[in-house]
Motif scaffolding. Structure first.
Motif, PDB file in Angstrom:
ATOM      1  N   HIS A 131       7.117  56.515  57.576  1.00  0.00           N
ATOM      2  CA  HIS A 131       8.263  55.655  58.259  1.00  0.00           C
ATOM      3  C   HIS A 131       8.430  54.775  57.270  1.00  0.00           C
ATOM      4  CE1 HIS A 131       8.346  57.450  62.473  1.00  0.00           C
ATOM      5  NE2 HIS A 131       6.985  57.737  62.154  1.00  0.00           N
ATOM      6  N   GLN A 155      14.878  59.139  66.370  1.00  0.00           N
ATOM      7  CA  GLN A 155      14.008  59.341  65.323  1.00  0.00           C
ATOM      8  C   GLN A 155      14.616  60.725  64.520  1.00  0.00           C
ATOM      9  OE1 GLN A 155      11.959  57.739  63.409  1.00  0.00           O
ATOM     10  NE2 GLN A 155      11.057  56.319  64.643  1.00  0.00           N
ATOM     11  N   PHE A 167      12.868  59.272  59.700  1.00  0.00           N
ATOM     12  CA  PHE A 167      11.714  59.171  59.021  1.00  0.00           C
ATOM     13  C   PHE A 167      11.537  60.353  57.734  1.00  0.00           C
ATOM     14  CE2 PHE A 167      11.338  62.010  62.602  1.00  0.00           C
ATOM     15  CZ  PHE A 167      10.768  63.145  61.961  1.00  0.00           C
TER      16      PHE A 167
END
Length: 222
Positions: A131, A155, A167
């Motif tokens: 991340h 995410q 990410f």
């Protein structure tokens, strides 16, 4: 297949995406619009678009950032597969009319992500991902939630042949070294993961990320 890659920082390259493309026999063209006067590929010469991360925000008032979204929309209209990582995923979401805003937590380092969809087969339910962000995208209403983390629900999303991830699965171990040595200071301030640059460099590298990256790209390129 011609795969056009938009790279937005010298230390955030395509990594495993390049490995996948070469193993599948595709041609790769890498563009650096942040550096070379906003040069972007022609939508008619794009069979797949990869939008990598970078230190900028989709909310920045820069002509080339807006031109990227025009390209993304043209490719969406033509049903061309698109993959976006971090800033790239935010650009896709903003192109579709959704918000990109400050995340409740700045995440820098390694942390687990959890699979939230069964649409792509044989993806592990839990993976360790890199991340490197403090902004987040809004999930398009027509998309499905693909991944979440402990600190941030949004995410990853899947929309037909489009995937956006907040990410990074794409960096190789060498890429991690390059990211950290050049941008170590980003991990030092208000980092909710509480990881130092040394922590990030010495973390066990998750070997399953390459296979996962390949499966995601295989899915959208079908």
């Amino acid at each position: 297949m011609r795969i056009n890659i938009l790279q937005h920082s010298p230390n955030e390259g395509p990594g495993f995406i390049k490995d996948w493309a070469l193993e599948r026999g595709h041609d790769i063209y890498v563009y650096h619009p942040y550096y070379f006067d906003g040069i972007l590929p022609n939508e008619k010469d794009t069979d797949m678009l990869i939008i990598l991360g970078g230190p900028m925000s989709p909310n920045d008032d820069l002509p080339w950032i807006k031109d990227e979204r025009k390209l993304i929309q043209e490719l969406i209209d033509r049903s061309i597969p698109i993959f976006g990582a971090c800033y790239g995923a935010q650009q896709i979401s903003k192109t579709l009319g959704y918000d990109v805003s400050k995340a409740p937590y700045k995440e820098v380092g390694w942390a687990p992500v959890y699979l939230k969809s069964n649409s792509i087969q044989n993806i592990p339910p839990k993976l360790s991902a890199l991340h490197w962000h403090e902004e987040m995208f809004e999930i398009p209403k027509e998309a499905e939630l693909l991944f979440s983390s402990d600190l941030l629900e949004n995410q990853g999303f899947l929309l037909k042949n489009i995937i956006g991830l907040q990410f990074h699965f794409e960096p190789t171990k060498t890429d991690i070294h390059e990211i950290v040595v050049n941008d170590a200071s980003y991990a030092l301030n208000n980092n909710a993961l509480n990881q130092s640059p040394k922590d990030i460099l010495t973390n066990d590298f998750p070997s399953e990320n390459k296979e996962t990256m390949f499966k995601l790209l295989d899915y959208i390129s079908q």
